[in-house]
Design a protein around this motif. Structure first.
Motif: not given
Lengths: 301, 301
Positions: B228-235, B241-259
């Protein structure tokens, strides 16, 4: 993971989407609704009947609805926050109305100006009125996966509203992830807590990237009805610049690649997402709109 | 659905992210890597050793790596497209190298300037060289879930590269969703086709909104390592204009809420996403960066 053969989508851009954008002319709303109706979608949330001071974006609801082409295969619906709004929706000729109530007391007061119990107390009367008009009632439970003011919402709070809706005579319930606080875990916890024979729909926002993961979790648990908004229109009112509704073309794109039918023509839908972008006058964030579907290839180098 | 107790994330913003952004100064790269190292991440892809004419963004790889704080608990890695790059990475002191080869012939030629079989033929020599340096080799299989030039990639093509990597002596394999063509179905099909005892990592892009749904599918199938890439950087290089790498904080955020534990401090990570936004000088699209985590509440009205 379990997946169904078919999913039913309700398009909410004309109402939930445009309600969270700067106001657009009635003619553009009509154009958008009519274009959506030609994509194969079978349900469209067209307008809401709310006080024009609260939501100026929907002040022309009756005018918009009067001018829309009524396709016989499509179930058009209108949202209302209370009995007065439901009356207006029925008077305008809607045969499917949605009544919104929040699982969060604070959010219900902020959104509708009264407590949850006051909203619930009105439901039997609303359902009776709709029945007289041969109309169906869906209760939309906002903040089902979390409240921006209160935080986590106990699934039991959501279950209580489902019970009240069923007891009042509502024909359907919907779970709204109003500000994108849902995660797969919240979807699972909610479905574990809710027991109802009513058809259930889920409404996800992609505010924090989880919309399609949530949808996948819901599919695995047997949910087959979802809201989505073409182009992803409708921002997040509590985070300027952040995205709101999951984009219909992102949902359709993923489901079709998984072999799940939606009845929607993806190319036609992407063309409507372009129209939606024109109508709201800002670049929309839908990835499938911007990058095209995965089948749209680049020329070989 | 199955979920693990713990997931290991590799942060790729310094390499894969910045490689797809306009060049930034070495000092900013160093600042970014050092900041990431203090969030609890255990793996960081720091730089790549590629020809500076092909990727000017990485021309200062050795300089950046020399100046980075080396945290003993973190596995830093460097990517290389060929033996020459691997030599440079080993000379610079890396003990973990990644060699990239595409499942798509057309993409491998566009990306590396040679055919897939030429890339595979070099693998045994690269693995032997790395072994002499006590370094590990991971083979990253680009376009594993689809190719922007060729379209669908048969999972058997990916499986063939996995076999070649294992036979050559590689220690790990990674599956790259290079332009965001992955869907849950593609993840399932790939895992059905690949049989290996090697540790497997998946690298998703959120170009079409499916990144976290793909990740969830992979979790259900037992995969526990992700890029994963912090901030989702990397187009996305094929869709401006389209996004590239999944953002690390989005991955961590979802996983932590899932335990699911990641070892990462989400608040610290979001602060680094803000730094990443400064470094690349454009608003990043990460929803968790823009809206905050679901636990960040709004003041009651």
């Amino acid at each position: 993971m379990h997946q169904p053969d078919r999913v039913v989508l309700r398009e909410v851009a004309p109402r939930d989407g445009l309600q969270n954008e700067p106001p657009v002319p009635a003619a553009d709303k009509i154009r958008l609704i009519d274009a959506l109706a030609r994509t194969g979608l079978s349900r469209i949330e067209a307008v809401s009947f709310v006080h024009p001071r609260a939501v100026p974006q929907m002040a022309d609801a009756a005018e918009v609805w009067a001018a829309v082409e009524k396709h016989p295969g499509i179930r058009y619906s209108a949202l209302a926050p209370n009995r007065r709004g439901v009356e207006r929706a029925l008077d305008a000729g809607f045969s499917a109305v949605e009544v919104v109530v929040s699982a969060s007391e604070t959010h219900n007061r902020a959104n509708i100006g009264r407590g949850v119990d006051e909203s619930l107390a009105e439901l039997p009367d609303i359902c009776a009125l709709a029945k007289e008009h041969l109309a169906s009632v869906e209760v939309i439970i906002a903040t089902s996966f979390g409240c921006p003011f209160e935080g986590d919402i106990a699934p039991a709070q959501v279950a209580r509203i489902v019970e009240a809706a069923e007891a009042a005579g509502a024909g359907r319930v919907a779970f709204g992830d109003t500000t994108g606080m849902g995660t797969p875990r919240r979807v699972t916890d909610l479905l574990d807590a809710v027991a109802t024979g009513l058809p259930m729909l889920m409404h996800f926002h992609d505010t924090r990237g989880t919309a399609l993961a949530n949808l996948l979790t819901a599919l695995d648990r047997g949910v087959t009805e979802f809201d989505a908004s073409v182009g992803g229109i409708g921002g997040c009112p509590f985070a300027p610049g952040a995205s709101g509704n999951v984009a219909t073309e992102e949902v359709v794109h993923m489901l079709h690649d998984m072999g799940v039918d939606t009845g929607v023509d993806l190319d036609a839908l992407i063309a409507v997402a372009e129209l939606a972008q024109e109508v709201v006058g800002r670049p929309l964030e839908s990835g499938v709109l911007r990058a095209g579907p995965r089948t749209r290839l680049s020329p070989k180098p």
